[in-house]
Write a protein that holds these residues in place. Sequence first.
Motif, PDB file in Angstrom:
ATOM      1  N   ASP A 100       0.863  -1.177   0.000  1.00  0.00           N
ATOM      2  CA  ASP A 100       0.000   0.000   0.000  1.00  0.00           C
ATOM      3  C   ASP A 100       0.902   1.231   0.000  1.00  0.00           C
ATOM      4  OD1 ASP A 100      -2.334  -1.556   0.169  1.00  0.00           O
ATOM      5  OD2 ASP A 100      -2.154  -1.678   2.353  1.00  0.00           O
ATOM      6  N   THR A 125       3.540   0.243   2.721  1.00  0.00           N
ATOM      7  CA  THR A 125       3.150  -0.550   3.893  1.00  0.00           C
ATOM      8  C   THR A 125       2.571  -1.887   3.458  1.00  0.00           C
ATOM      9  OG1 THR A 125       2.619   1.482   5.113  1.00  0.00           O
ATOM     10  CG2 THR A 125       1.750  -0.578   5.993  1.00  0.00           C
ATOM     11  N   TRP A 126       2.962  -2.921   4.171  1.00  0.00           N
ATOM     12  CA  TRP A 126       2.305  -4.218   4.014  1.00  0.00           C
ATOM     13  C   TRP A 126       1.610  -4.548   5.319  1.00  0.00           C
ATOM     14  CZ3 TRP A 126       4.459  -9.657   4.891  1.00  0.00           C
ATOM     15  CH2 TRP A 126       3.473 -10.607   4.560  1.00  0.00           C
ATOM     16  N   GLN A 127       0.286  -4.550   5.261  1.00  0.00           N
ATOM     17  CA  GLN A 127      -0.512  -4.881   6.439  1.00  0.00           C
ATOM     18  C   GLN A 127      -0.683  -6.387   6.494  1.00  0.00           C
ATOM     19  OE1 GLN A 127      -1.840  -2.689   8.870  1.00  0.00           O
ATOM     20  NE2 GLN A 127      -2.095  -4.663   9.891  1.00  0.00           N
ATOM     21  N   GLU A 145      -5.774  -5.684  11.322  1.00  0.00           N
ATOM     22  CA  GLU A 145      -5.262  -4.395  11.798  1.00  0.00           C
ATOM     23  C   GLU A 145      -4.513  -4.518  13.115  1.00  0.00           C
ATOM     24  OE1 GLU A 145      -5.442  -1.571  10.089  1.00  0.00           O
ATOM     25  OE2 GLU A 145      -6.444  -2.641   8.466  1.00  0.00           O
ATOM     26  N   ARG A 163       3.761  -2.713  14.699  1.00  0.00           N
ATOM     27  CA  ARG A 163       4.170  -2.104  13.429  1.00  0.00           C
ATOM     28  C   ARG A 163       5.671  -1.850  13.468  1.00  0.00           C
ATOM     29  NH1 ARG A 163       0.734   3.036  14.224  1.00  0.00           N
ATOM     30  NH2 ARG A 163       1.462   2.522  16.324  1.00  0.00           N
ATOM     31  N   SER A 171       2.301  -5.235  10.923  1.00  0.00           N
ATOM     32  CA  SER A 171       2.556  -4.610   9.633  1.00  0.00           C
ATOM     33  C   SER A 171       4.002  -4.171   9.512  1.00  0.00           C
ATOM     34  CB  SER A 171       1.626  -3.406   9.416  1.00  0.00           C
ATOM     35  OG  SER A 171       1.871  -2.411  10.400  1.00  0.00           O
ATOM     36  N   MET A 173       6.529  -1.406   7.348  1.00  0.00           N
ATOM     37  CA  MET A 173       6.471  -0.129   6.645  1.00  0.00           C
ATOM     38  C   MET A 173       7.868   0.250   6.167  1.00  0.00           C
ATOM     39  SD  MET A 173       5.450   3.599   8.261  1.00  0.00           S
ATOM     40  CE  MET A 173       3.896   2.961   8.901  1.00  0.00           C
ATOM     41  N   HIS A 222       2.663   8.600   9.882  1.00  0.00           N
ATOM     42  CA  HIS A 222       3.255   7.279   9.673  1.00  0.00           C
ATOM     43  C   HIS A 222       4.179   6.954  10.857  1.00  0.00           C
ATOM     44  CE1 HIS A 222       1.630   6.663   5.706  1.00  0.00           C
ATOM     45  NE2 HIS A 222       2.062   7.848   5.315  1.00  0.00           N
TER      46      HIS A 222
END
Length: 425
Positions: free
Chosen positions: A53, A88-90, A94, A98, A162, A164, A186
């Motif tokens: 993303d 970002t890869w989630q 959620e 991170r 996630s 980033m 971020h």
Amino acid sequence: MALTVIEQRALDALDEDGLIKTFRELLRMPDITGQEAEAQHWLAGQMHAFGLDVDMWTIDVAELQRQAGFPGMEVDRSQHEAVGLVGTWQGNGEAGRRLIFNGHIDVVPEGDRAQWSHDPWGAEREGDLIYGRGACDMKGGLIAALYAIKAIKDSGLALAGSLMLQSVIGEEDGGLGTFATLLRGHTGDAAIVCEPTELKLIPAQAGALTFQVRVSGKSAHACVRLEGVSAVEKYLDIHRVLLQLERARNSNVTHPLLGKFDLPYPLSVGRVQAGNWSSSVPDELIFEGRIGVAMGESCQAVREQFERTLRDLADADPWLREHPLEIEWTGGQFESGEIPQDHPLVQCCDACLQDLTGQKPAIEGITAGTDLRQLVNLGAIPSLLLGPGDVRVAHMPDEHVHITEVLTAARAYILIALRFLQAAV
């Protein structure tokens, strides 16, 4: 600890050939500080292709400069777009932690090409070395992080959190890219800044402030130079006082990591310009440089000490007393920043490198300013520096990095990500 089946699966998914090819493509882009837009757009395309993303935006530099804590800059950005970029890869929903990988895409100018034996923008390979401006500082680490994320995705693992990748601009002249990225929201639970550390762990960095000082003199014909006042001669007295200040600031450094250096907080004058005619007494001299900021010391305290030192000198000199020195704080303004050596992030990275290489990594400090201090101080994000390359060849002719070290960095990032986020099948 032995690597698990899941960890080995992700490590085996690393596309080494693709990593090297992409790294060399980026090296061929002359993304000097202030001119990073093309490279950022290209990297955004890579992120899209890998299924991340992507948030890419135009940074309003003028608005950023009005924000409290703006880290400063030196270059004129009026002619080029300033681009922020985060991929970002989630992972699994959620929830979860991170982890940020942060790397600056801008590089310093190549300098005198006659001093290079390799094309600074050629990404030339010679055995295990790749040459080029930014090879060490720090495109190798940036692309290693990108391919680490790709490897985890390609392995089919689902992360409980996630990943980033923050590709930031303007680090070399202050850090406006990371500043803008944090203000955009971020953030994360921890960050790896992929600076060149020879794969050592660096949880502490000193700060640095850049300054410019104008010294006034009085012009006269050189044949009657005693009728004038040489700004150069006044500067010689100033330089001696600055050397004394440097010695005083480094006389009793007890920090467990920075205290190991011979000169942890250097004060260096990098440029001096004086006069306008060879047969005239110079009526002006401008010198620029940087002064180190000690661990835990405020930038304002350093500025005040520097200004007070020069003011005391001027008060004792009849000419300078009547013609005050003009001091400006220009360019990058780097605070110090650190996390404890026993922080869980340091322990996690330490264990991962040991399991990956069979050797315990060194834990050190660094005397240079980096974006670590913004992540820690502004973002409240525990962070450390870890990346391929030897900073001693950064900014130099024939800058280079070992390919094997870049690949090891990518594997380390994979393992750190899996363990920090606790991956599941």
